[in-house]
Design a protein around this motif. Structure first.
Motif, PDB file in Angstrom:
ATOM      1  N   LEU A  86     -10.085  13.542 -22.530  1.00 18.73           N
ATOM      2  CA  LEU A  86      -8.986  13.242 -22.126  1.00 18.73           C
ATOM      3  C   LEU A  86      -8.227  14.296 -21.160  1.00 18.73           C
ATOM      4  N   LYS A  87      -7.196  14.301 -19.485  1.00 21.48           N
ATOM      5  CA  LYS A  87      -7.156  15.096 -18.364  1.00 21.48           C
ATOM      6  C   LYS A  87      -5.633  14.175 -18.880  1.00 21.48           C
ATOM      7  N   PRO A  88      -4.813  16.218 -18.464  1.00 25.68           N
ATOM      8  CA  PRO A  88      -3.164  15.535 -18.280  1.00 25.68           C
ATOM      9  C   PRO A  88      -2.834  13.908 -17.211  1.00 25.68           C
ATOM     10  N   GLU A  89      -3.699  13.274 -16.495  1.00 24.25           N
ATOM     11  CA  GLU A  89      -3.052  12.215 -15.943  1.00 24.25           C
ATOM     12  C   GLU A  89      -3.291  11.184 -16.505  1.00 24.25           C
ATOM     13  N   ASP A  90      -4.022  11.621 -18.022  1.00 22.15           N
ATOM     14  CA  ASP A  90      -4.388   9.846 -18.883  1.00 22.15           C
ATOM     15  C   ASP A  90      -2.972   9.963 -19.744  1.00 22.15           C
ATOM     16  N   THR A  91      -1.783  11.038 -19.439  1.00 22.42           N
ATOM     17  CA  THR A  91      -0.554  10.712 -19.979  1.00 22.42           C
ATOM     18  C   THR A  91      -0.001   9.597 -19.500  1.00 22.42           C
ATOM     19  N   ALA A  92       0.808   8.717 -20.904  1.00 24.07           N
ATOM     20  CA  ALA A  92       0.945   7.695 -20.558  1.00 24.07           C
ATOM     21  C   ALA A  92       0.983   6.712 -21.484  1.00 24.07           C
ATOM     22  N   VAL A  93       2.801   5.757 -21.908  1.00 22.34           N
ATOM     23  CA  VAL A  93       2.542   4.712 -22.402  1.00 22.34           C
ATOM     24  C   VAL A  93       0.680   3.046 -22.678  1.00 22.34           C
ATOM     25  N   TYR A  94       0.134   3.635 -23.875  1.00 21.50           N
ATOM     26  CA  TYR A  94      -1.144   2.301 -23.293  1.00 21.50           C
ATOM     27  C   TYR A  94      -0.500   1.641 -24.506  1.00 21.50           C
ATOM     28  N   TYR A  95      -0.848   0.148 -23.403  1.00 14.03           N
ATOM     29  CA  TYR A  95      -0.961  -1.628 -24.546  1.00 14.03           C
ATOM     30  C   TYR A  95      -1.591  -2.525 -24.726  1.00 14.03           C
ATOM     31  N   CYS A  96      -1.238  -3.119 -25.221  1.00 14.80           N
ATOM     32  CA  CYS A  96      -2.760  -3.899 -24.947  1.00 14.80           C
ATOM     33  C   CYS A  96      -2.375  -5.156 -24.896  1.00 14.80           C
ATOM     34  N   ASN A  97      -2.855  -5.872 -24.367  1.00 21.64           N
ATOM     35  CA  ASN A  97      -2.967  -7.126 -23.745  1.00 21.64           C
ATOM     36  C   ASN A  97      -3.284  -8.613 -23.507  1.00 21.64           C
ATOM     37  N   VAL A  98      -3.167  -9.808 -23.642  1.00 17.90           N
ATOM     38  CA  VAL A  98      -3.876 -10.804 -24.091  1.00 17.90           C
ATOM     39  C   VAL A  98      -2.995 -11.973 -23.069  1.00 17.90           C
ATOM     40  N   HIS A  99      -3.586 -12.386 -21.858  1.00 14.29           N
ATOM     41  CA  HIS A  99      -3.638 -13.643 -21.480  1.00 14.29           C
ATOM     42  C   HIS A  99      -3.675 -15.196 -22.553  1.00 14.29           C
ATOM     43  N   ARG A 100      -2.899 -15.288 -22.909  1.00 13.02           N
ATOM     44  CA  ARG A 100      -3.271 -16.766 -23.740  1.00 13.02           C
ATOM     45  C   ARG A 100      -2.146 -18.205 -23.055  1.00 13.02           C
ATOM     46  N   LEU A 101      -3.148 -19.206 -23.345  1.00 12.00           N
ATOM     47  CA  LEU A 101      -1.974 -20.079 -22.432  1.00 12.00           C
ATOM     48  C   LEU A 101      -0.898 -20.388 -21.264  1.00 12.00           C
ATOM     49  N   SER A 102      -1.386 -19.639 -20.102  1.00 12.09           N
ATOM     50  CA  SER A 102      -0.820 -18.892 -19.218  1.00 12.09           C
ATOM     51  C   SER A 102       0.794 -17.558 -19.642  1.00 12.09           C
ATOM     52  N   ILE A 103       0.494 -17.366 -20.821  1.00 13.57           N
ATOM     53  CA  ILE A 103       1.678 -16.411 -21.147  1.00 13.57           C
ATOM     54  C   ILE A 103       0.784 -15.556 -21.301  1.00 13.57           C
ATOM     55  N   ALA A 104       1.101 -13.742 -20.841  1.00 19.25           N
ATOM     56  CA  ALA A 104       1.291 -12.675 -20.868  1.00 19.25           C
ATOM     57  C   ALA A 104       2.185 -11.808 -22.341  1.00 19.25           C
ATOM     58  N   TYR A 105       0.914 -11.071 -22.915  1.00 17.67           N
ATOM     59  CA  TYR A 105       1.457 -10.890 -24.280  1.00 17.67           C
ATOM     60  C   TYR A 105       0.937  -9.353 -24.420  1.00 17.67           C
ATOM     61  N   TRP A 106       1.967  -8.817 -24.875  1.00 14.51           N
ATOM     62  CA  TRP A 106       2.340  -7.330 -25.204  1.00 14.51           C
ATOM     63  C   TRP A 106       2.296  -6.717 -26.464  1.00 14.51           C
ATOM     64  N   GLY A 107       1.848  -5.400 -26.778  1.00 18.87           N
ATOM     65  CA  GLY A 107       2.394  -4.859 -27.659  1.00 18.87           C
ATOM     66  C   GLY A 107       2.972  -3.990 -27.251  1.00 18.87           C
TER      67      GLY A 107
END
Length: 116
Positions: A86-107
Motif C-alpha cells: 500500500l502507498k499513501p496515494e491509496d488513501t481513500a474511502v473504498y466502496y463495494c458496488n453492484v449494478h442490478r436492473l440498471s440501478i447502481a447500489y453502493w455500500g
C-alpha cells in the motif's frame, strides 16, 4: 432489499497490507459482476477493480495492478479486495458496488488510510 456492507479498512503504514470484505444480501449475488471503487478527498470516485460473476475474469485500474487482488466467494455472498504494498496515494474511502436492473447500489464505504 439490496445491501452491501464493507469492512476491513483501517490505518496502515506504507508497504503494508489490508483485506477488504463486502458482504452482499438481497439479490442473487452469484450472477452479478461486482466492483470496488474508491474516493479520495477532493477527487472523483474511481473504479479500482472488477470481477465477473463466476470470478473467472478480473480487471484493475493501472495504478493498482500487481498490488491489489479482487476475489469472491459466491457461497458466502462476499467479495474481497486484497491490497498489498500500500502507498499513501491509496488513501481513500473504498466502496463495494453492484449494478442490478440498471440501478447502481453502493455500500457505506470503509476508510483506508496509508500513512507513517
Amino acid at each position: 432489499q439490496v445491501q452491501l456492507v464493507e469492512s476491513g479498512g483501517g490505518l496502515v503504514q506504507p508497504g503494508g497490507s489490508l483485506r477488504l470484505s463486502c458482504a452482499a444480501s438481497g439479490f442473487r449475488f452469484a450472477i452479478y459482476t461486482m466492483r470496488w471503487y474508491r474516493q479520495a478527498p477532493g477527487k472523483e470516485r474511481e473504479l479500482v477493480a472488477t470481477i465477473s460473476s463466476a470470478g473467472g475474469s478480473t480487471n484493475y485500474v493501472d495504478s493498482v495492478k500487481g498490488r491489489f487482488t479482487i476475489s469472491r466467494d459466491n457461497a458466502k455472498n462476499t467479495v474481497y479486495l486484497q491490497m498489498n504494498s500500500l502507498k499513501p496515494e491509496d488513501t481513500a474511502v473504498y466502496y463495494c458496488n453492484v449494478h442490478r436492473l440498471s440501478i447502481a447500489y453502493w455500500g457505506q464505504g470503509t476508510q483506508v488510510t496509508v500513512s507513517s
